[in-house]
Design a protein around this motif. Structure first.
Motif, PDB file in Angstrom:
ATOM      1  N   GLU A  54       0.829  -1.228   0.000  1.00 39.49           N
ATOM      2  CA  GLU A  54       0.000   0.000   0.000  1.00 39.49           C
ATOM      3  C   GLU A  54       0.851   1.260   0.000  1.00 39.49           C
ATOM      4  O   GLU A  54       0.442   2.289  -0.521  1.00 39.49           O
ATOM      5  N   SER A  55       2.025   1.161   0.601  1.00 39.75           N
ATOM      6  CA  SER A  55       2.828   2.382   0.706  1.00 39.75           C
ATOM      7  C   SER A  55       3.337   2.860  -0.659  1.00 39.75           C
ATOM      8  O   SER A  55       3.802   3.984  -0.790  1.00 39.75           O
ATOM      9  N   LEU A  56       3.202   2.010  -1.664  1.00 37.02           N
ATOM     10  CA  LEU A  56       3.621   2.441  -3.008  1.00 37.02           C
ATOM     11  C   LEU A  56       2.554   3.278  -3.704  1.00 37.02           C
ATOM     12  O   LEU A  56       2.830   3.930  -4.713  1.00 37.02           O
ATOM     13  N   ALA A  57       1.319   3.217  -3.142  1.00 29.72           N
ATOM     14  CA  ALA A  57       0.184   3.848  -3.830  1.00 29.72           C
ATOM     15  C   ALA A  57       0.464   5.255  -4.369  1.00 29.72           C
ATOM     16  O   ALA A  57       0.141   5.546  -5.525  1.00 29.72           O
ATOM     17  N   PRO A  58       1.105   6.149  -3.563  1.00 26.65           N
ATOM     18  CA  PRO A  58       1.296   7.510  -4.088  1.00 26.65           C
ATOM     19  C   PRO A  58       2.205   7.569  -5.320  1.00 26.65           C
ATOM     20  O   PRO A  58       2.217   8.577  -6.032  1.00 26.65           O
TER      21      PRO A  58
END
Lengths: 252, 441, 502
Positions: B80-84
């Motif tokens: 999820e932390s890759l989303a941006p």
């Protein structure tokens, strides 16, 4: 005055003119018409001596001399004038300086006195009036920042100053509005005499309403396929070029 | 200063020994001999000072204050932390690297056309040994330049992509580098090799992001070979932490009729140095070098580009724009070389910068070196501020000052973004930049 | 006011066409068939020389010979000691063999020259060239070293001008004279713009400079004539380390011509001059140069190394310094006339034509350092490369943090003639102020075949066509030159380009 026999010209190994014949006598106006890509501009430029055009066959005699053997400036000094389809811009060189240098080179060739700055300016002003050009153009750099119409008028101005024996007008009408066209044509008509001749290269008949030709030649695919009087131009205007395209080459 | 340089040079030599030990089997591969030569050469070259014309405006002293450590393992990162950093609605193959280390779990590659090889360089050293050995280091030599030598010495992995002749990669390839320092000052030396066969087509997107701030040193080298009539679009977005050191050298070789476009966007980093060199080796090539940077705080963003017209009839077009705020410092050094006989060259270069603060500074050095006479070359450089008239006009129509500022800055940058053909990437980038402008306005 | 204006009138566009439009000039160029240097003659002059080599004794010798005050000797020695610690610069685009500074004479006081009795004794070729350049007969005599007879008494002429200048309080004399007669001014201003620490060649010059010019225009005075070495006959042989200092007090104006309306001759291999200009409040200094030293032969043998430091400072508000140069000579030229824009609203200008042919190398440009508010600078540089020459523009525009509303416009064009030469443009822009507007444009092109054909078609031959196009290309710069300089510059370009057209 000008005699062209079986002229073949190539550009980068592609043959553009494939045997053109033409005779021009003093006092005559010849119109060369033809569709795009027929070789009209090549014809005009090769007479002026542009280097990229290679004459592969035929001969051109001008006032009894071999025209093809002469450098571009020699041709100019002998009285051949080309009004360019795309006049060249020369930043920093004023029109007056340019024309004075050219005129004096030609006058020297003819064995005439050189004109000094005052004499030249007087002459230039007269000629400017002829084609309704503002005198300020004399002080501007040659064609630099000129509109299309101004450039074409500048060509006619130069012709008026240099008084050539044989003037070739390469699509001088293209890009001109009707007023400018009238002015240019008037200029040409005023310069017309029994001693000089004109070759008017054009795509459209319109210019020929103002500069009435003695002969009209149709150039298609590097050959003159039809010759006639001014009525031929009208017929081309109405019917287009298709009907002449299949004709065999004729001698003008 | 000099002794500091010497100490840090020795530090990297020592670190190399540790790095060697961490390579396990890797140290027995033929490339390791190259690494050893490279570290030796690095020791000879040392770090450049501002007396070196190529580093006149970029003082690397801050880099030399740190002891960056090569790493073999990276922290775990939640997907999820890759989303941006992803692009909404974009169907792309994705390779993810964390602190320079490949992360397979976060990567996703679907079926590639026949013959396409996409792998990490580390794998390719064994699986495609011949191709890699032949091509790697062919255009970027460790002999001449310190940071290339340093990269070569510490090159563990990166991306190896080979697209055979005639193949079109329908999906863009997204190479995502994220860093998470966790307080560890690491050195990453990504080494990429892209080989595009004749008449192939591909779109590459590189992203360089940071998750937790912190200091790191990324020193990458990318070699790109563009085959005859091939078409390559290469977008690079760099948004590292404000304490990161980001050094990147990209060397592009173009064959007949090829077309390469680079769009380089730099937003992050403490000290950023990009070298982008394009060698137009055969006729009828086209190269487009496009860049945008926005610097604030005390960032230093240095773009060095070199377009080498070696043969006739090629065209290059370069446009770099930058906005600098606070105490940021921008450097643009764009060289266009037209070699003897490279007739009929068309080369156009423009660089424009806007300064928003009295403490911001730009050094711009566009250079033309021309040895052929039948060429059309021009360059232009302008530096100024946002147009007062436009600003007033917007405000007179009721737009707030801050917003008007942001609008004009975006308008200034938009020319650049329009070179990005992938809609999702362009749109995301615009968002990102607007965000950044608003934070700073 | 109006009469003063007349003497410093800058050419108007219409003047220009008439003045330069003459076919005679073109014709004379046409007649010149060879491209050898026309001014390369040697004259044996007896000299009183310092021992060969460079050391503190040499410097003490020079200073003693010149009866210099103590402060100047000290200054020279400081410069020398500093120079010894410096390394000779090497630019990437300028190549020359190493210079042995110990293998040279640093002081050679000219003894009266062997005088020729009349113009008949002068090399006919030289005379021909003078005529082609349109140099007045008296001037020709002076240049050729002919004793000036009753037609023009050099001393009396010089005195006439000196009287006229003195009336206005203007000091215009050799540097040596100024050191003797105005030591206070020399001490105040010498090295104030170009300190001896500035660069290798400036340091060398400061240590060993032989002579040069000093010019001082008092407050509110508009110098009624163009000042040039033409009027300063006694300082014609100033040697290889020339030093020029120009001070314009508040509201003063002067137009200064370096060299004269003729080619300068100089047989020195190395020429390292320094020029300093100080412009006070509301003052204006216009400095024009036509440089045509020996460029070496067609094969690149011989020629002058011309390493010159020229800098002016606009010290207070509304000052203006304008450099105009036409560089056609020297084997290597290394020269960046610069302006420090310290006073608010001050203006710096640089107009340059640099032509290189055969194996010449020119690395020239300017530095505009904006320190004051509302300062403006303009840079117009026209490079022309022919033969196997290399021509570089190297320029710096720096806008410092406090220089609000600084404006710069730079245009650097290169013209290539032939495909064996090179043109290089290295502009440096260093901007630290948000309100700066700095624009730089550069183009490189060749003379278009279509342009040449167009001129051919109007009856103008190719050589003249090229001359015309090149002069048109340089027009913006020539406009800045005093009229007689501009005529000469035009002719020099044409002559320098001979043989470059295949």
């Amino acid at each position: 005055m000008l005699s062209i026999k079986n002229l073949h010209v190539s550009v980068e190994d592609t043959e553009i003119l494939k045997g053109v014949n033409l005779e021009v006598k003093p006092g005559e106006i010849h119109a060369i018409m033809g569709p795009n890509g027929s070789g009209k501009s090549t014809f005009a430029n090769v007479l002026a001596g542009r280097e990229e055009y290679e004459v592969t066959d035929g001969e051109v005699t001008y006032l009894g001399q071999d025209l093809l053997d002469m450098a571009p400036e020699e041709r100019a000094r002998e009285g051949v004038f080309l009004a360019f389809q795309y006049p060249v811009e020369i930043p920093g060189v004023s029109t007056s300086h340019f024309m004075k240098t050219a005129l004096n080179a030609i006058r020297e060739h003819r064995g005439e006195e050189q004109l000094d700055a005052m004499q030249f300016l007087k002459l230039a002003r007269e000629k400017m009036q002829l084609i309704e050009m503002d005198e300020k153009f004399l002080h501007r750099s040659v064609n630099d920042g000129f509109s299309g119409g101004e450039k074409k008028r500048n060509e006619i101005f130069q012709m008026a100053v240099l008084e050539p024996k044989l003037a070739i007008l390469d699509e001088t009408d293209s890009g001109l509005d009707i007023d400018a066209l009238r002015i240019v044509a008037n200029g040409v008509n005023k310069l017309r005499s029994s001693d000089n001749a004109f070759i008017v290269v054009t795509h459209y008949q319109r210019l020929l309403n103002y500069i009435v030709p003695d002969y009209v030649h149709v150039l298609v695919d590097g050959r003159i396929v039809e010759s006639g009087d001014k009525n031929l131009a009208l017929r081309l205007e109405e019917q287009g070029y298709d009907w002449v395209k299949d004709n065999d080459a004729v001698t003008a | 200063m000099d002794s500091e340089k010497k100490d840090i040079r020795e530090w990297y030599q020592t670190a190399f020994a540790d790095f060697e030990n961490s390579l396990n089997g890797g140290a027995s591969l033929p490339f390791h001999a190259v690494r050893k030569k490279a570290i030796a050469r690095f020791a000879e070259l040392g770090f450049p000072s501002t007396r070196n014309e190529d580093w006149k405006y970029t003082n690397i002293a801050p880099l030399l204050k740190h002891q960056f450590q090569p790493v073999a393992e990276a922290p775990d990162i939640a997907a999820e932390s890759l989303a941006p950093f992803l692009f909404k609605g974009l169907d792309a193959d994705r390779l993810v690297f964390v602190n320079g280390v490949y992360n397979e779990a976060l990567s996703s590659v679907s079926n590639l056309p026949d013959g396409v090889i996409l792998d990490t360089l580390e794998n390719a050293f064994t699986t495609h040994a011949d191709t890699v050995t032949q091509a790697l280091g062919k255009t970027v030599s460790y002999e001449e330049e310190t940071f290339s030598a340093l990269n070569t010495a510490f090159a563990r992995t990166g991306v190896f992509l080979s697209v055979p002749a005639g193949v079109v990669l329908e999906r863009p390839l997204y190479i995502l580098h994220v860093s998470k320092t966790e307080g560890r000052e690491f050195l990453a030396a990504p080494r990429n090799l892209f080989l595009f066969g004749d008449n192939s087509q591909a779109r590459l997107v590189e992203g360089h992001y940071n998750l937790d701030g912190g200091t790191s040193f990324k020193n990458s080298v990318t070699e790109i070979s563009v085959g005859a009539d091939a078409l390559v679009e290469h977008v690079r977005i760099q948004d590292e932490s404000k304490d990161a050191f980001h050094f990147a050298t990209t060397q592009v070789e173009q064959a007949t009729g090829s077309n390469y476009t680079s769009v380089a966007i730099d937003l992050g980093g403490s000290l950023v140095r990009n070298n982008l060199n394009v060698h137009l080796a055969e006729e009828r090539c086209e190269a487009h070098l496009i860049g945008f940077y926005f610097g604030s705080g005390r960032q230093l963003i240095d773009n060095h580009t070199m377009i080498d017209h070696a043969v006739p009839n090629c065209e290059s077009n370069e446009l770099y724009k930058g906005i600098l705020d606070d105490r940021a410092h921008g450097v643009f050094n764009g060289k266009v070389m037209v070699r003897p006989d490279a007739q009929k060259t068309n080369a156009f270069q423009q660089n424009q910068a806007i300064l928003l603060s009295d403490d911001a500074h730009i050094d711009s050095k566009p250079q033309l070196e021309i040895f052929a006479d039948d060429v059309k070359c021009s360059h232009g450089a302008t530096v100024g501020e946002l147009d007062d008239e436009s600003l007033f006009y917007l405000r007179a129509r009721g737009i707030g000052e801050q917003e008007a500022h942001a609008m004009l800055r975006l308008a200034f940058a938009r020319d650049i973004f329009n070179y990005i053909k992938i809609d999702a990437v362009r749109e995301r980038l615009e968002e990102l930049v607007v965000e950044r402008f608003n934070n700073k306005a | 006011m109006s009469t003063e204006n007349d003497t410093v009138k800058t050419p108007q566009k219409s003047d220009y066409d008439d003045k330069f439009g003459s076919a005679e000039q073109q014709e004379t160029i046409e007649k010149l068939t060879q491209s050898d240097y026309k001014w390369g003659f040697t004259t044996d002059i007896e000299t009183e020389v310092a021992p060969k080599g460079l050391n503190e004794d040499t410097i003490r010798f020079i200073s003693a010979k010149k009866k210099e005050p103590e402060f100047l000797l000290e200054w020279r020695l400081k410069a020398f000691r500093y120079w010894q610690k410096m390394q000779e610069p090497h630019w990437p685009n300028v190549n020359y063999p190493p210079i042995d500074y110990q293998d040279a004479y640093y002081y050679a006081a000219p003894k009266p020259k062997k005088e020729l009795k009349s113009m008949d004794e002068v090399d006919p070729q030289l005379r021909e060239t003078f005529e082609k350049l349109g140099i007045p007969l008296d001037e020709q005599k002076r240049l050729a070293g002919v004793a000036v007879d009753a037609v023009m008494d050099s001393v009396s002429v010089a005195t006439t001008f000196k009287k006229e200048l003195a009336k206005h309080g203007i000091i215009f004399c050799s540097f040596s004279d100024a050191v003797q007669n105005h030591p206070d001014l020399i001490e105040k201003y010498l090295g104030s713009v170009v300190p001896y620490t500035d660069n290798f060649f400036a340091a060398l010059n400061s240590a060993v400079f032989s002579d040069g010019s000093f010019c001082y225009i008092p407050k509110g005075v508009r110098c009624p004539m163009e000042l040039s070495t033409y009027f300063r006959i006694n300082a014609a042989n100033t040697g290889q380390f020339e030093r020029t200092l120009i001070v314009a007090e508040e509201g003063a104006y002067v137009s200064y011509l370096e060299g004269c309306t003729a080619p300068m001759r100089d047989e020195n291999q190395l020429h390292a001059a320094v020029v300093e200009i100080i412009a006070h409040k509301d003052a204006e200094v216009k400095y024009s140069t036509v440089q045509n030293w020996y460029p070496g032969d067609k094969n690149g043998v011989g020629g002058i190394y011309n390493f010159v430091t020229k800098r002016g400072i606009c010290l207070e508000e509304n000052a203006k310094i304008s450099w105009t140069q036409v560089e056609t000579g020297s084997a290597i030229t290394w020269k960046y006339p610069s302006v420090i824009l310290k006073g608010d609203n001050s203006i710096g200008e640089f107009y340059s034509v640099a032509l290189t042919n055969n194996y010449q190398q020119a690395d020239t440009g300017t530095k505009m350092i904006h320190l004051g508010k509302n300062t403006r600078s303009t840079i117009i540089s026209k490079g022309i490369s022919a033969g196997k020459s290399q021509n570089s523009y190297r320029g710096l525009v720096r806008v410092s943090k406090n220089a609000d509303n600084a404006r710069n416009f730079s245009q650097c064009d290169s013209l290539l003639i032939g495909d064996k030469c090179g043109a290089h443009t290295f502009p440096y822009l260093e901007i630290s102020n948000t309100t700066a507007k700095v624009e730089h444009e550069a183009t490189t092109s060749k003379i278009g075949e279509d342009q040449i054909f167009y001129l051919n078609q109007r009856g103008i031959d190719t050589e003249d066509a090229i001359g015309m196009i090149v002069n048109g290309y340089c027009k913006e710069v020539f406009m800045e030159l005093p009229m007689e300089f501009a005529v000469e510059a035009r002719n020099l370009l044409a002559i320098s380009l001979e043989g470059s057209v295949g």
